[in-house]
Design an enzyme around this catalytic site. Structure first.
Site, PDB file in Angstrom:
ATOM      1  N   ASP A  95       0.852  -1.171   0.000  1.00  0.00           N
ATOM      2  CA  ASP A  95       0.000   0.000   0.000  1.00  0.00           C
ATOM      3  C   ASP A  95       0.899   1.235   0.000  1.00  0.00           C
ATOM      4  OD1 ASP A  95      -2.556   1.379   0.367  1.00  0.00           O
ATOM      5  OD2 ASP A  95      -1.743   1.905   2.322  1.00  0.00           O
ATOM      6  N   ASP A 137      -4.446  26.811   9.387  1.00  0.00           N
ATOM      7  CA  ASP A 137      -4.686  25.510   8.746  1.00  0.00           C
ATOM      8  C   ASP A 137      -4.093  24.405   9.614  1.00  0.00           C
ATOM      9  OD1 ASP A 137      -5.056  23.370   7.125  1.00  0.00           O
ATOM     10  OD2 ASP A 137      -4.048  24.195   5.367  1.00  0.00           O
ATOM     11  N   ALA A 166     -14.022  22.612   3.645  1.00  0.00           N
ATOM     12  CA  ALA A 166     -14.233  21.841   2.424  1.00  0.00           C
ATOM     13  C   ALA A 166     -15.048  22.627   1.412  1.00  0.00           C
ATOM     14  CB  ALA A 166     -14.940  20.528   2.762  1.00  0.00           C
ATOM     15  N   MET A 167     -15.858  23.590   1.881  1.00  0.00           N
ATOM     16  CA  MET A 167     -16.698  24.355   0.966  1.00  0.00           C
ATOM     17  C   MET A 167     -15.879  25.379   0.183  1.00  0.00           C
ATOM     18  SD  MET A 167     -20.167  26.537   1.804  1.00  0.00           S
ATOM     19  CE  MET A 167     -20.991  25.024   2.293  1.00  0.00           C
ATOM     20  N   THR A 168     -15.035  26.138   0.896  1.00  0.00           N
ATOM     21  CA  THR A 168     -14.248  27.172   0.212  1.00  0.00           C
ATOM     22  C   THR A 168     -12.971  26.608  -0.400  1.00  0.00           C
ATOM     23  OG1 THR A 168     -13.015  27.765   2.214  1.00  0.00           O
ATOM     24  CG2 THR A 168     -15.119  28.897   1.826  1.00  0.00           C
ATOM     25  N   ARG A 169     -12.484  25.509   0.170  1.00  0.00           N
ATOM     26  CA  ARG A 169     -11.214  24.887  -0.232  1.00  0.00           C
ATOM     27  C   ARG A 169     -10.048  25.863  -0.127  1.00  0.00           C
ATOM     28  NH1 ARG A 169     -11.445  22.366  -5.833  1.00  0.00           N
ATOM     29  NH2 ARG A 169     -12.600  24.244  -6.353  1.00  0.00           N
ATOM     30  N   SER A 195      -7.755  28.526   2.908  1.00  0.00           N
ATOM     31  CA  SER A 195      -7.518  29.045   4.248  1.00  0.00           C
ATOM     32  C   SER A 195      -6.740  30.344   4.090  1.00  0.00           C
ATOM     33  CB  SER A 195      -6.723  28.043   5.101  1.00  0.00           C
ATOM     34  OG  SER A 195      -5.418  27.870   4.572  1.00  0.00           O
ATOM     35  N   LYS A 216      -4.910  30.829   0.460  1.00  0.00           N
ATOM     36  CA  LYS A 216      -4.144  29.696  -0.066  1.00  0.00           C
ATOM     37  C   LYS A 216      -5.098  28.527  -0.202  1.00  0.00           C
ATOM     38  CE  LYS A 216      -3.086  26.738   2.560  1.00  0.00           C
ATOM     39  NZ  LYS A 216      -2.777  26.203   3.893  1.00  0.00           N
ATOM     40  N   ASP A 256      -1.334  -0.953   6.195  1.00  0.00           N
ATOM     41  CA  ASP A 256      -1.533  -0.414   7.539  1.00  0.00           C
ATOM     42  C   ASP A 256      -2.944   0.075   7.802  1.00  0.00           C
ATOM     43  OD1 ASP A 256      -1.527   1.757   5.897  1.00  0.00           O
ATOM     44  OD2 ASP A 256      -0.089   2.938   7.052  1.00  0.00           O
TER      45      ASP A 256
END
Length: 687
Positions: free
Chosen positions: A313, A350, A379-382, A384, A395, A523
């Site tokens: 993996d 962040d 997650a909405m604006t993606r 910080s 960014k 793992d």
């Protein structure tokens, strides 16, 4: 040097120190093993080793006959037959004793401690660690011992696992992801974590380690069972031969005593490998433990010796697991210091692993301006960043930041797209940095390069696996472009991109249908089905409980390249058995020339020509052969425990080397040994 680098270096140093200090066989180990060897003389314990059981029966018979006959030779043969059995049980006892010494140190982890158990209503009660059950949630803070195996469900902390792994440097354990599993008996060094217990009392990871290293649960492997059947068959054949010799000798007027015939039988049956076979198997598992690998069965150790395909993996196995910032690339017209300053400012809020890696990468001392409002990643604006009087910094994903720049009157230079495309093509993740200052339009400053960092030295280790004839395949959920880039950097032979747990399982089954032995390193919980299906499933100790339960080995160092050591030990186990079997059969030849002429030379003087060792008397010849037969077992115990050294080469080359060293050696050694023993034994009065 990074923390992970330090961990690896420390573990490497510890491992070599541990192996070098414990691998030397000394007189004290023999002395400590004697009581166990004597207990194993019980026929109920010895019946699993049919060769040595036959020798013990022979020793009992010669004891009775020596009492009746009272001859010096009879008592000498009887004494050395008993020693032969004792040396055989001593070999197994020494091997088990080495494991028991390790188990004693592990038991120190099982001291009963108190635990702070959290109830469903949020209240906390103090209970004994023995009262904990699977599903209980406990709080563990700095300085406290983790009361049982479990998974971190809240918080992050550094944990001292040296008592289990030997690793002196602390490791990070945090909720979520594939580094959430913790082991009972380890100590939290900082912060506080909530742990959901996953094991019942008496069934913890340490309990399993203790049982396995002591050998109490070690089952004989198919290879070992097959070899035992072969040895039992040879023993049965020689029993018949020696039994019929009595009547043939009597018919030819060369009457032989049952003591002599028993001595002949013991010398001709494969006592050497019969005595050492169990010790070889135990020592194989012991060598794995000394390299911080816990094998759940001897079968897995043997299978490792035949592995020719390794599936790994990617995340957490080939790479460190979290994407890390490796560089900040400015667009034309922007200085490196400016883009780094704003990249760090935008990451102060962040708290993701990626955001923290950006802060760690940029060494400049940057502080947020007065009146700053941190903009956390969502997650909405993606994105910080931060908002300060007269300043906004963002960014995030390229499309999100591009849209933000356009909304604030700016344009994105063409160079930005080129940088983003270059990072993406290399398998990395680009994060665009932009700023808007008072009275100005927003503008792009540069791009942060995030990438899955391949573990140091892994490419060289894969080269070693390739030299051993093992094909490596990386499995990842990444897209094909990213997977290809990581595979090329790591040096694996092939890769499977965008893989689901079902895809991993299907690939293993496909390889197995083709007659290949497959090993899998993983793992995560999503690796558990593949680990269970693989012939050798190596779970990383940093991984989830599900992964460790599914595999048949656990690597306490969480180093995927440890499979090289596992394969070498597996091959070493098989080669050692083959080498000592070859030696055992080859050294019977000298005994023919020692005992058969001694038995019949009085009636058939022409057989004197077979006495090529020029042994003094028939009696000394027989006793010398019996004594050598016993002493060679003791002489080979260190080799059985250490194992025959494995060198990567073809099967033909290994066979030739085996025959040359152990075949020819097994042929020559008895001639020299029996002759030297005869020089002294024939001087014994009354013989």
């Amino acid at each position: 040097m990074t923390t992970l680098d330090t961990n690896a270096h420390s573990m490497n140093t510890h491992e070599h120190a541990q192996v070098s200090s414990q691998s030397v066989l000394n007189a004290a180990q023999f002395v400590q093993a004697v009581p166990g060897a004597l207990r194993k003389l019980d026929p109920r314990a010895l019946w699993q080793t049919p060769v040595m059981l036959v020798v013990e029966i022979g020793a009992v018979a010669t004891t009775v006959m020596s009492i009746l006959d009272a001859s010096v030779m009879g008592w000498l043969v009887t004494f050395w037959l008993w020693l032969t059995v004792l040396f055989g049980t001593l070999a197994e006892s020494v091997a088990e004793g080495r494991g028991k010494a390790q188990a004693a140190s592990l038991r120190a982890l099982q001291e009963e401690t108190t635990a702070r158990r959290r109830a469903s209503d949020g209240t906390v009660e103090v209970v004994s660690s023995a009262a904990l059950r699977a599903g209980d949630v406990v709080l563990v803070t700095a300085g406290e011992r983790i009361p049982g195996d479990g998974d971190v469900i809240e918080g992050v902390a550094s944990v001292d696992e040296s008592a289990v792994t030997g690793e002196s440097a602390p490791v990070i354990r945090e909720s979520g992801g594939d580094r959430s599993a913790v082991t009972g008996g380890t100590t939290v060094l900082s912060d506080e974590i909530a742990v959901r217990i996953t094991s019942e009392p008496g069934h913890s990871f340490v309990d399993r380690m203790i049982a396995l290293v002591e050998g109490s649960e070690r089952q004989k492997t198919p290879n070992e069972i097959a070899l035992n059947v072969l040895l039992a068959s040879l023993t049965a054949i020689f029993l018949v031969v020696c039994g019929t010799l009595y009547y043939q000798a009597d018919y030819s007027h060369a009457h032989q005593s049952w003591i002599v015939l028993t001595a002949l039988m013991v010398c001709l049956i494969p006592t050497t490998i019969g005595a050492l076979l169990s010790a070889i198997g135990i020592a194989g598992m012991d060598r794995l433990v000394r390299r911080n690998v816990l094998a759940m069965s001897g079968r897995a150790v043997e299978a490792a010796g035949d592995v020719d395909v390794l599936l790994l993996d990617k995340t957490g196995t080939i790479t460190y697991g979290n994407r890390r910032a490796t560089e900040v690339v400015p667009v034309p017209g922007v200085t490196q210091s400016d883009v780094e300053t704003y990249a760090k400012l935008s990451s102060l809020a962040d708290e993701t692993p990626e955001g923290r890696s950006i802060v760690e990468l940029i060494s400049a001392d940057v502080a947020a301006p007065a009146g700053t409002v941190l903009v956390e990643f969502s997650a909405m604006t993606r994105m910080s960043g931060l908002d300060a009087p007269g300043l906004q910094v963002r960014k995030g994903a390229g499309s999100a930041v591009t849209a933000w720049v356009a909304e604030n009157g700016g344009t994105v230079p063409d160079a930005t797209d080129d940088i983003v495309l270059g990072i993406s093509s290399a398998g990395g993740t680009p994060l665009v940095v932009a700023v808007q200052e008072a009275g100005s339009a927003a503008r792009v400053l540069g791009v942060i390069h995030l990438k899955d960092v391949v573990k140091e030295g892994i490419r060289e280790r894969f080269d070693e696996l390739r030299a051993m004839g093992i094909r490596t395949v990386m499995i990842t959920g990444d897209n094909a472009v990213t997977a290809k880039a990581i595979a090329a950097e790591a040096g694996v032979d092939d890769f499977l991109a965008e893989a689901t747990p079902e895809d991993k399982l299907a690939l293993i089954r496909e390889q197995q249908r083709g007659g290949r032995m497959v090993a899998m390193c993983g793992d995560g919980t999503n690796d558990a089905p593949a680990l269970a299906q693989a012939d050798v499933g190596v779970a990383m100790n940093t991984g989830t409980t599900a992964a460790k339960e599914a595999g048949n080995m656990v690597d306490l160092d969480s180093d995927p390249t440890k499979l090289i050591d596992i394969v070498e030990i597996g091959k070493q186990l098989l080669i050692t058995r083959g080498a000592l079997t070859t030696f055992s059969i080859a050294n019977d030849i000298a005994k023919y020339f020692a005992i058969l002429p001694a038995m019949f030379v009085a009636s058939f003087p022409q057989l004197k020509v077979l006495n090529i060792m020029h042994l003094a008397t028939p009696q000394s010849a027989i006793v010398s052969a019996v004594v050598f037969n016993a002493l060679i077992i003791v002489a080979l115990i260190p080799l059985a425990l250490k194992g025959v050294r494995y060198r990567p080469s073809s099967a033909d080359a290994l066979l030739k080397r085996n025959l040359l060293i152990y075949g020819v050696g097994g042929l020559i050694a008895p001639f020299l040994g029996i002759k030297l023993l005869d020089l002294g034994i024939h001087l014994i009065p009354g013989l």
